[in-house]
Design a protein around this motif. Structure first.
Motif, PDB file in Angstrom:
ATOM      1  N   GLY A  24     -12.054  -3.397   2.447  1.00 57.93           N
ATOM      2  CA  GLY A  24     -12.884  -2.539   1.603  1.00 57.93           C
ATOM      3  C   GLY A  24     -11.982  -1.487   0.961  1.00 57.93           C
ATOM      4  O   GLY A  24     -11.442  -0.638   1.661  1.00 57.93           O
ATOM      5  N   TYR A  25     -11.776  -1.581  -0.333  1.00 57.85           N
ATOM      6  CA  TYR A  25     -10.877  -0.636  -1.017  1.00 57.85           C
ATOM      7  C   TYR A  25     -11.589   0.661  -1.378  1.00 57.85           C
ATOM      8  O   TYR A  25     -10.977   1.680  -1.586  1.00 57.85           O
ATOM      9  CB  TYR A  25     -10.306  -1.287  -2.284  1.00 57.85           C
ATOM     10  N   TRP A  26     -12.904   0.615  -1.478  1.00 52.62           N
ATOM     11  CA  TRP A  26     -13.696   1.831  -1.708  1.00 52.62           C
ATOM     12  C   TRP A  26     -15.136   1.524  -1.353  1.00 52.62           C
ATOM     13  O   TRP A  26     -15.478   0.344  -1.166  1.00 52.62           O
ATOM     14  CB  TRP A  26     -13.567   2.334  -3.155  1.00 52.62           C
ATOM     15  N   GLY A  47     -13.800  11.552  -8.665  1.00 50.34           N
ATOM     16  CA  GLY A  47     -12.780  11.386  -7.621  1.00 50.34           C
ATOM     17  C   GLY A  47     -11.479  12.016  -8.073  1.00 50.34           C
ATOM     18  O   GLY A  47     -11.084  11.868  -9.229  1.00 50.34           O
ATOM     19  N   PRO A  48     -10.777  12.705  -7.156  1.00 52.85           N
ATOM     20  CA  PRO A  48      -9.542  13.382  -7.559  1.00 52.85           C
ATOM     21  C   PRO A  48      -8.455  12.431  -8.076  1.00 52.85           C
ATOM     22  O   PRO A  48      -7.707  12.790  -8.991  1.00 52.85           O
ATOM     23  CB  PRO A  48      -9.082  14.095  -6.289  1.00 52.85           C
ATOM     24  N   ALA A  49      -8.371  11.236  -7.514  1.00 56.97           N
ATOM     25  CA  ALA A  49      -7.300  10.329  -7.962  1.00 56.97           C
ATOM     26  C   ALA A  49      -7.577   9.817  -9.374  1.00 56.97           C
ATOM     27  O   ALA A  49      -6.694   9.811 -10.235  1.00 56.97           O
ATOM     28  CB  ALA A  49      -7.157   9.159  -6.991  1.00 56.97           C
ATOM     29  N   SER A  50      -8.809   9.407  -9.618  1.00 60.68           N
ATOM     30  CA  SER A  50      -9.167   8.931 -10.949  1.00 60.68           C
ATOM     31  C   SER A  50      -9.020  10.066 -11.967  1.00 60.68           C
ATOM     32  O   SER A  50      -8.490   9.866 -13.071  1.00 60.68           O
ATOM     33  CB  SER A  50     -10.602   8.397 -10.923  1.00 60.68           C
ATOM     34  N   LEU A  88       0.830  -1.212   0.000  1.00 59.29           N
ATOM     35  CA  LEU A  88       0.000   0.000   0.000  1.00 59.29           C
ATOM     36  C   LEU A  88       0.862   1.260   0.000  1.00 59.29           C
ATOM     37  O   LEU A  88       1.827   1.352   0.758  1.00 59.29           O
ATOM     38  CB  LEU A  88      -0.891  -0.021   1.261  1.00 59.29           C
ATOM     39  N   TYR A 108      -3.277   3.484  -2.876  1.00 59.07           N
ATOM     40  CA  TYR A 108      -3.029   2.691  -4.095  1.00 59.07           C
ATOM     41  C   TYR A 108      -2.008   1.594  -3.817  1.00 59.07           C
ATOM     42  O   TYR A 108      -1.444   1.509  -2.727  1.00 59.07           O
ATOM     43  CB  TYR A 108      -2.597   3.621  -5.259  1.00 59.07           C
ATOM     44  N   THR A 109      -1.826   0.726  -4.807  1.00 58.80           N
ATOM     45  CA  THR A 109      -0.966  -0.445  -4.651  1.00 58.80           C
ATOM     46  C   THR A 109       0.230  -0.315  -5.590  1.00 58.80           C
ATOM     47  O   THR A 109       0.052   0.092  -6.747  1.00 58.80           O
ATOM     48  CB  THR A 109      -1.764  -1.708  -5.062  1.00 58.80           C
TER      49      THR A 109
HETATM   50  C1  LIG Z   1      -5.165  -0.648   0.423  1.00 59.51           C
HETATM   51  C2  LIG Z   1      -5.808  -0.080  -0.850  1.00 59.51           C
HETATM   52  C3  LIG Z   1      -5.174  -0.257  -2.083  1.00 59.51           C
HETATM   53  C4  LIG Z   1      -5.790   0.223  -3.258  1.00 59.51           C
HETATM   54  N1  LIG Z   1      -5.142   0.041  -4.466  1.00 59.51           N
HETATM   55  C5  LIG Z   1      -5.729   0.503  -5.612  1.00 59.51           C
HETATM   56  C6  LIG Z   1      -5.062   0.353  -6.875  1.00 59.51           C
HETATM   57  O1  LIG Z   1      -3.929  -0.129  -6.977  1.00 59.51           O
HETATM   58  N2  LIG Z   1      -5.708   0.797  -7.989  1.00 59.51           N
HETATM   59  C7  LIG Z   1      -6.941   1.406  -7.920  1.00 59.51           C
HETATM   60  O2  LIG Z   1      -7.482   1.795  -8.965  1.00 59.51           O
HETATM   61  N3  LIG Z   1      -7.568   1.577  -6.734  1.00 59.51           N
HETATM   62  C8  LIG Z   1      -6.984   1.161  -5.599  1.00 59.51           C
HETATM   63  N4  LIG Z   1      -7.600   1.363  -4.381  1.00 59.51           N
HETATM   64  C9  LIG Z   1      -8.931   1.996  -4.386  1.00 59.51           C
HETATM   65  C10 LIG Z   1      -8.866   3.522  -4.415  1.00 59.51           C
HETATM   66  O3  LIG Z   1      -8.176   3.991  -3.273  1.00 59.51           O
HETATM   67  C11 LIG Z   1     -10.319   4.064  -4.389  1.00 59.51           C
HETATM   68  O4  LIG Z   1     -11.012   3.657  -5.536  1.00 59.51           O
HETATM   69  C12 LIG Z   1     -10.358   5.564  -4.217  1.00 59.51           C
HETATM   70  O5  LIG Z   1     -11.627   5.911  -3.686  1.00 59.51           O
HETATM   71  C13 LIG Z   1     -10.146   6.325  -5.526  1.00 59.51           C
HETATM   72  O6  LIG Z   1     -10.095   7.683  -5.227  1.00 59.51           O
HETATM   73  P1  LIG Z   1     -10.787   8.805  -6.126  1.00 59.51           P
HETATM   74  O7  LIG Z   1     -10.171  10.093  -5.679  1.00 59.51           O
HETATM   75  O8  LIG Z   1     -10.662   8.434  -7.574  1.00 59.51           O
HETATM   76  O9  LIG Z   1     -12.302   8.728  -5.756  1.00 59.51           O
HETATM   77  P2  LIG Z   1     -13.054   9.202  -4.314  1.00 59.51           P
HETATM   78  O10 LIG Z   1     -12.862  10.693  -4.209  1.00 59.51           O
HETATM   79  O11 LIG Z   1     -12.467   8.395  -3.242  1.00 59.51           O
HETATM   80  O12 LIG Z   1     -14.516   8.841  -4.618  1.00 59.51           O
HETATM   81  C14 LIG Z   1     -15.347   9.637  -5.464  1.00 59.51           C
HETATM   82  C15 LIG Z   1     -16.566   8.800  -5.855  1.00 59.51           C
HETATM   83  O13 LIG Z   1     -16.139   7.726  -6.701  1.00 59.51           O
HETATM   84  C16 LIG Z   1     -16.560   6.482  -6.173  1.00 59.51           C
HETATM   85  N5  LIG Z   1     -15.457   5.521  -6.451  1.00 59.51           N
HETATM   86  C17 LIG Z   1     -14.264   5.396  -5.848  1.00 59.51           C
HETATM   87  N6  LIG Z   1     -13.537   4.433  -6.409  1.00 59.51           N
HETATM   88  C18 LIG Z   1     -14.288   3.913  -7.391  1.00 59.51           C
HETATM   89  C19 LIG Z   1     -14.100   2.871  -8.346  1.00 59.51           C
HETATM   90  N7  LIG Z   1     -12.953   2.176  -8.414  1.00 59.51           N
HETATM   91  N8  LIG Z   1     -15.109   2.605  -9.216  1.00 59.51           N
HETATM   92  C20 LIG Z   1     -16.266   3.303  -9.193  1.00 59.51           C
HETATM   93  N9  LIG Z   1     -16.511   4.309  -8.310  1.00 59.51           N
HETATM   94  C21 LIG Z   1     -15.535   4.602  -7.434  1.00 59.51           C
HETATM   95  C22 LIG Z   1     -16.796   6.717  -4.684  1.00 59.51           C
HETATM   96  O14 LIG Z   1     -17.798   5.845  -4.186  1.00 59.51           O
HETATM   97  C23 LIG Z   1     -17.272   8.166  -4.666  1.00 59.51           C
HETATM   98  O15 LIG Z   1     -18.659   8.228  -4.918  1.00 59.51           O
HETATM   99  C24 LIG Z   1      -7.016   0.904  -3.194  1.00 59.51           C
HETATM  100  C25 LIG Z   1      -7.618   1.119  -1.945  1.00 59.51           C
HETATM  101  C26 LIG Z   1      -7.027   0.626  -0.778  1.00 59.51           C
HETATM  102  C27 LIG Z   1      -7.695   0.857   0.552  1.00 59.51           C
END
Ligand SMILES: Cc1cc2nc3c(=O)[nH]c(=O)nc-3n(C[C@H](O)[C@H](O)[C@H](O)COP(=O)(O)OP(=O)(O)OC[C@H]3O[C@@H](n4cnc5c(N)ncnc54)[C@H](O)[C@@H]3O)c2cc1C
Length: 252
Positions: free
Chosen positions: A230-232, A96-99, A36, A73-74
Protein backbone atom coordinates in the motif's frame (compact mmCIF):
# COMPACT_ATOMS: atom_id res chain seq x y z
CA UNK A 1 22.34 12.74 2.72
CA UNK A 2 21.51 16.29 1.71
CA UNK A 3 20.48 16.89 -1.88
CA UNK A 4 19.55 19.94 -3.92
CA UNK A 5 17.08 20.33 -6.73
CA UNK A 6 18.88 20.88 -10.04
CA UNK A 7 16.05 20.13 -12.46
CA UNK A 8 12.26 20.18 -12.62
CA UNK A 9 10.40 18.71 -15.57
CA UNK A 10 6.68 18.11 -16.03
CA UNK A 11 6.12 14.61 -17.43
CA UNK A 12 2.33 14.91 -17.47
CA UNK A 13 -0.23 17.31 -16.06
CA UNK A 14 -0.02 15.43 -12.73
CA UNK A 15 3.52 14.08 -12.63
CA UNK A 16 6.73 16.01 -12.15
CA UNK A 17 10.31 14.73 -12.35
CA UNK A 18 12.63 16.34 -9.83
CA UNK A 19 16.35 15.89 -10.44
CA UNK A 20 18.43 16.02 -7.28
CA UNK A 21 22.17 16.38 -6.91
CA UNK A 22 24.32 15.66 -3.89
CA UNK A 23 27.76 14.38 -2.99
CA UNK A 24 26.28 11.18 -1.57
CA UNK A 25 24.62 10.28 -4.88
CA UNK A 26 27.95 9.09 -6.30
CA UNK A 27 28.12 6.32 -3.66
CA UNK A 28 24.40 5.55 -3.53
CA UNK A 29 23.89 1.77 -3.69
CA UNK A 30 21.04 1.39 -6.17
CA UNK A 31 19.41 -1.99 -5.55
CA UNK A 32 16.60 -2.21 -8.10
CA UNK A 33 13.64 -0.59 -9.85
CA UNK A 34 11.50 -0.01 -6.75
CA UNK A 35 14.36 1.37 -4.67
CA UNK A 36 12.72 3.17 -1.75
CA UNK A 37 14.00 6.46 -0.42
CA UNK A 38 12.73 8.40 2.57
CA UNK A 39 12.56 12.05 1.66
CA UNK A 40 13.01 14.57 4.45
CA UNK A 41 11.21 17.76 3.55
CA UNK A 42 12.18 20.93 5.40
CA UNK A 43 9.68 22.76 7.56
CA UNK A 44 12.08 25.63 8.30
CA UNK A 45 15.24 27.14 6.77
CA UNK A 46 17.29 24.94 9.06
CA UNK A 47 17.02 21.42 7.58
CA UNK A 48 18.51 18.87 9.94
CA UNK A 49 18.69 15.15 9.26
CA UNK A 50 18.96 12.14 11.55
CA UNK A 51 22.44 10.65 11.42
CA UNK A 52 22.12 7.28 13.18
CA UNK A 53 20.55 3.98 12.12
CA UNK A 54 17.47 4.50 14.33
CA UNK A 55 16.44 7.47 12.23
CA UNK A 56 12.78 7.33 13.30
CA UNK A 57 13.51 7.73 17.03
CA UNK A 58 16.02 10.46 16.28
CA UNK A 59 13.45 12.25 14.14
CA UNK A 60 10.77 12.08 16.83
CA UNK A 61 13.22 13.62 19.32
CA UNK A 62 13.67 16.73 17.15
CA UNK A 63 11.69 19.82 18.15
CA UNK A 64 8.46 19.87 16.19
CA UNK A 65 9.15 23.25 14.62
CA UNK A 66 12.32 21.89 12.98
CA UNK A 67 11.36 18.23 12.47
CA UNK A 68 11.36 17.49 8.73
CA UNK A 69 8.36 15.78 7.19
CA UNK A 70 9.16 12.28 5.90
CA UNK A 71 7.56 10.69 2.86
CA UNK A 72 8.37 7.56 0.84
CA UNK A 73 9.42 7.77 -2.81
CA UNK A 74 11.10 5.67 -5.48
CA UNK A 75 14.37 6.35 -7.25
CA UNK A 76 13.33 6.61 -10.88
CA UNK A 77 16.83 6.92 -12.27
CA UNK A 78 20.33 7.40 -10.96
CA UNK A 79 23.47 8.72 -12.64
CA UNK A 80 26.43 7.95 -10.37
CA UNK A 81 28.93 9.76 -12.56
CA UNK A 82 27.03 13.05 -12.71
CA UNK A 83 25.69 12.50 -9.16
CA UNK A 84 22.11 13.01 -10.19
CA UNK A 85 19.02 11.19 -8.94
CA UNK A 86 15.52 11.50 -10.42
CA UNK A 87 12.30 11.14 -8.48
CA UNK A 88 8.90 11.26 -10.17
CA UNK A 89 6.17 12.76 -8.00
CA UNK A 90 2.48 12.16 -8.62
CA UNK A 91 0.89 15.52 -7.88
CA UNK A 92 -2.36 15.39 -5.92
CA UNK A 93 -2.67 18.99 -4.84
CA UNK A 94 -1.50 20.87 -1.77
CA UNK A 95 -3.09 18.71 0.92
CA UNK A 96 0.08 16.65 1.32
CA UNK A 97 3.46 18.23 2.06
CA UNK A 98 5.35 16.11 -0.47
CA UNK A 99 2.98 16.82 -3.34
CA UNK A 100 2.90 20.51 -2.39
CA UNK A 101 6.70 20.62 -2.23
CA UNK A 102 7.16 18.88 -5.58
CA UNK A 103 4.55 21.09 -7.24
CA UNK A 104 6.54 24.24 -6.45
CA UNK A 105 10.13 22.91 -6.25
CA UNK A 106 12.83 25.05 -7.81
CA UNK A 107 16.55 24.64 -8.44
CA UNK A 108 18.42 25.22 -5.20
CA UNK A 109 15.73 23.77 -2.90
CA UNK A 110 17.21 21.31 -0.39
CA UNK A 111 15.87 18.06 0.99
CA UNK A 112 17.25 15.02 2.76
CA UNK A 113 17.38 11.48 1.33
CA UNK A 114 17.71 8.20 3.16
CA UNK A 115 18.14 5.04 1.11
CA UNK A 116 16.04 2.01 2.07
CA UNK A 117 16.73 -0.56 -0.62
CA UNK A 118 14.59 -2.39 -3.18
CA UNK A 119 11.95 -5.11 -2.87
CA UNK A 120 11.37 -6.23 -6.48
CA UNK A 121 12.65 -9.77 -7.00
CA UNK A 122 11.34 -11.48 -10.10
CA UNK A 123 13.70 -14.45 -9.51
CA UNK A 124 13.26 -17.20 -12.06
CA UNK A 125 9.54 -16.64 -12.69
CA UNK A 126 8.39 -17.35 -16.26
CA UNK A 127 6.47 -14.11 -16.64
CA UNK A 128 5.63 -10.98 -14.69
CA UNK A 129 2.48 -9.11 -13.82
CA UNK A 130 3.13 -5.48 -12.88
CA UNK A 131 0.24 -3.52 -11.46
CA UNK A 132 -0.07 -0.09 -9.92
CA UNK A 133 -1.43 3.43 -9.90
CA UNK A 134 0.28 6.81 -10.45
CA UNK A 135 2.48 6.37 -7.38
CA UNK A 136 3.78 3.00 -8.58
CA UNK A 137 4.39 4.27 -12.10
CA UNK A 138 8.02 5.31 -11.44
CA UNK A 139 8.89 1.82 -10.17
CA UNK A 140 6.99 0.03 -12.94
CA UNK A 141 8.55 2.26 -15.62
CA UNK A 142 11.99 1.17 -14.37
CA UNK A 143 10.90 -2.50 -14.20
CA UNK A 144 9.83 -2.37 -17.83
CA UNK A 145 13.22 -0.99 -18.83
CA UNK A 146 14.98 -3.97 -17.25
CA UNK A 147 12.50 -6.86 -17.69
CA UNK A 148 13.97 -10.05 -19.13
CA UNK A 149 10.79 -12.17 -19.14
CA UNK A 150 7.38 -11.45 -20.72
CA UNK A 151 5.46 -8.81 -18.80
CA UNK A 152 1.82 -7.82 -18.49
CA UNK A 153 1.38 -4.34 -17.10
CA UNK A 154 -1.85 -2.83 -15.81
CA UNK A 155 -1.88 0.80 -14.72
CA UNK A 156 -4.94 2.26 -13.04
CA UNK A 157 -4.82 6.07 -13.17
CA UNK A 158 -7.23 8.96 -13.02
CA UNK A 159 -7.57 9.61 -16.77
CA UNK A 160 -5.71 9.84 -20.09
CA UNK A 161 -3.70 12.84 -18.85
CA UNK A 162 -1.68 10.43 -16.71
CA UNK A 163 -0.52 8.27 -19.62
CA UNK A 164 3.25 8.21 -20.14
CA UNK A 165 5.52 6.64 -22.73
CA UNK A 166 7.00 3.47 -21.27
CA UNK A 167 9.67 1.00 -22.37
CA UNK A 168 7.07 -1.75 -22.74
CA UNK A 169 3.39 -2.19 -23.43
CA UNK A 170 0.88 -1.36 -20.74
CA UNK A 171 -2.88 -1.45 -20.39
CA UNK A 172 -4.06 1.90 -19.05
CA UNK A 173 -7.24 1.79 -16.99
CA UNK A 174 -9.14 4.87 -15.87
CA UNK A 175 -10.30 4.72 -12.29
CA UNK A 176 -13.96 4.37 -11.48
CA UNK A 177 -15.44 3.01 -8.30
CA UNK A 178 -13.08 1.95 -5.55
CA UNK A 179 -9.34 1.82 -6.26
CA UNK A 180 -8.44 -1.48 -7.90
CA UNK A 181 -11.91 -2.33 -9.16
CA UNK A 182 -11.05 -1.54 -12.80
CA UNK A 183 -7.85 -3.53 -12.41
CA UNK A 184 -9.57 -6.62 -11.00
CA UNK A 185 -12.12 -6.38 -13.83
CA UNK A 186 -9.28 -6.29 -16.38
CA UNK A 187 -7.53 -9.19 -14.67
CA UNK A 188 -10.67 -11.31 -14.96
CA UNK A 189 -10.43 -10.96 -18.72
CA UNK A 190 -6.68 -11.63 -18.87
CA UNK A 191 -5.64 -15.14 -19.92
CA UNK A 192 -2.53 -16.06 -17.97
CA UNK A 193 0.44 -17.49 -19.86
CA UNK A 194 1.69 -20.90 -18.72
CA UNK A 195 4.38 -21.07 -16.07
CA UNK A 196 5.00 -19.30 -12.79
CA UNK A 197 4.24 -15.59 -12.54
CA UNK A 198 5.94 -12.98 -10.40
CA UNK A 199 3.45 -10.32 -9.36
CA UNK A 200 4.41 -6.83 -8.21
CA UNK A 201 1.50 -4.63 -7.16
CA UNK A 202 1.54 -1.27 -5.40
CA UNK A 203 -0.54 1.85 -5.15
CA UNK A 204 -3.50 2.94 -3.06
CA UNK A 205 -3.85 0.30 -0.38
CA UNK A 206 -7.31 -0.95 -1.47
CA UNK A 207 -5.91 -1.50 -4.95
CA UNK A 208 -2.94 -3.49 -3.66
CA UNK A 209 -4.95 -5.67 -1.30
CA UNK A 210 -7.89 -6.29 -3.64
CA UNK A 211 -5.61 -7.33 -6.48
CA UNK A 212 -3.66 -9.67 -4.24
CA UNK A 213 -6.86 -11.20 -2.84
CA UNK A 214 -8.22 -11.79 -6.34
CA UNK A 215 -5.00 -13.36 -7.61
CA UNK A 216 -4.64 -15.69 -4.62
CA UNK A 217 -8.29 -16.66 -4.18
CA UNK A 218 -9.52 -16.74 -7.74
CA UNK A 219 -6.46 -17.37 -9.90
CA UNK A 220 -4.51 -19.61 -7.51
CA UNK A 221 -1.34 -17.52 -7.57
CA UNK A 222 1.10 -18.56 -4.85
CA UNK A 223 1.34 -15.82 -2.18
CA UNK A 224 5.10 -16.21 -2.22
CA UNK A 225 5.12 -15.01 -5.81
CA UNK A 226 3.34 -11.76 -4.99
CA UNK A 227 4.90 -8.57 -3.69
CA UNK A 228 2.27 -6.05 -2.70
CA UNK A 229 2.46 -2.72 -0.95
CA UNK A 230 0.00 0.00 0.00
CA UNK A 231 1.79 3.14 -1.19
CA UNK A 232 -0.87 5.47 0.23
CA UNK A 233 -4.29 5.32 1.82
CA UNK A 234 -7.28 7.07 0.41
CA UNK A 235 -9.75 6.90 3.28
CA UNK A 236 -9.87 9.30 6.22
CA UNK A 237 -10.55 6.43 8.61
CA UNK A 238 -7.04 5.10 8.02
CA UNK A 239 -5.22 8.42 8.42
CA UNK A 240 -3.48 7.24 11.59
CA UNK A 241 -2.20 4.14 9.90
CA UNK A 242 -0.99 6.27 6.99
CA UNK A 243 1.23 8.26 9.35
CA UNK A 244 2.68 5.03 10.71
CA UNK A 245 3.30 3.79 7.18
CA UNK A 246 5.85 6.58 6.68
CA UNK A 247 8.06 4.59 9.03
CA UNK A 248 7.40 1.19 7.53
CA UNK A 249 5.33 0.85 4.35
CA UNK A 250 2.82 -2.00 4.45
CA UNK A 251 4.59 -4.28 2.02
CA UNK A 252 4.84 -8.04 1.85
C1 LIG B 1 7.63 2.33 -1.00
C2 LIG B 1 6.87 3.55 -1.54
C3 LIG B 1 7.31 4.18 -2.70
C4 LIG B 1 6.59 5.27 -3.22
N1 LIG B 1 7.05 5.88 -4.37
C5 LIG B 1 6.36 6.94 -4.89
C6 LIG B 1 6.83 7.61 -6.07
O1 LIG B 1 7.89 7.31 -6.62
N2 LIG B 1 6.08 8.64 -6.56
C7 LIG B 1 4.93 9.06 -5.94
O2 LIG B 1 4.29 10.00 -6.42
N3 LIG B 1 4.49 8.45 -4.81
C8 LIG B 1 5.18 7.43 -4.28
N4 LIG B 1 4.75 6.84 -3.11
C9 LIG B 1 3.49 7.32 -2.51
C10 LIG B 1 3.69 8.54 -1.62
O3 LIG B 1 4.56 8.21 -0.55
C11 LIG B 1 2.30 8.93 -1.03
O4 LIG B 1 1.43 9.30 -2.06
C12 LIG B 1 2.42 10.00 0.02
O5 LIG B 1 1.27 9.93 0.85
C13 LIG B 1 2.52 11.41 -0.56
O6 LIG B 1 2.73 12.30 0.49
P1 LIG B 1 2.02 13.73 0.58
O7 LIG B 1 2.80 14.47 1.62
O8 LIG B 1 1.92 14.33 -0.79
O9 LIG B 1 0.57 13.42 1.07
P2 LIG B 1 0.06 12.89 2.59
O10 LIG B 1 0.40 14.00 3.56
O11 LIG B 1 0.71 11.60 2.84
O12 LIG B 1 -1.45 12.77 2.37
C14 LIG B 1 -2.32 13.91 2.33
C15 LIG B 1 -3.65 13.47 1.72
O13 LIG B 1 -3.43 13.15 0.34
C16 LIG B 1 -3.89 11.84 0.05
N5 LIG B 1 -2.92 11.27 -0.92
C17 LIG B 1 -1.67 10.82 -0.72
N6 LIG B 1 -1.11 10.42 -1.86
C18 LIG B 1 -2.03 10.60 -2.82
C19 LIG B 1 -2.07 10.37 -4.23
N7 LIG B 1 -1.00 9.88 -4.89
N8 LIG B 1 -3.20 10.68 -4.90
C20 LIG B 1 -4.28 11.20 -4.28
N9 LIG B 1 -4.32 11.45 -2.94
C21 LIG B 1 -3.21 11.15 -2.24
C22 LIG B 1 -3.90 11.11 1.39
O14 LIG B 1 -4.90 10.10 1.41
C23 LIG B 1 -4.24 12.23 2.36
O15 LIG B 1 -5.64 12.41 2.43
C24 LIG B 1 5.45 5.75 -2.56
C25 LIG B 1 5.04 5.14 -1.36
C26 LIG B 1 5.74 4.04 -0.85
C27 LIG B 1 5.28 3.40 0.43
Amino acid sequence: MFASVVGVRRLTARMVRITLAGDGVGDFHYAGPDHLVRLFLPVSDDLQLPTGSDWWTELQAMPEERRPVVRNYTVRRIDHVRRRLDIDFALHGDSGPASAWAGTAEPGDRIGILSDGARYQAGDADWQLLIGDETALPAIASMLEGARTPVHTLLEVKDEQDVLDLAGEATWLYRSGSPGSRTVEALRALPFPPGTPYVWVAGESTLATSVRRYLVNERGVDKQQIYFCGYWRGTPSTAGAAAESEREPAHA
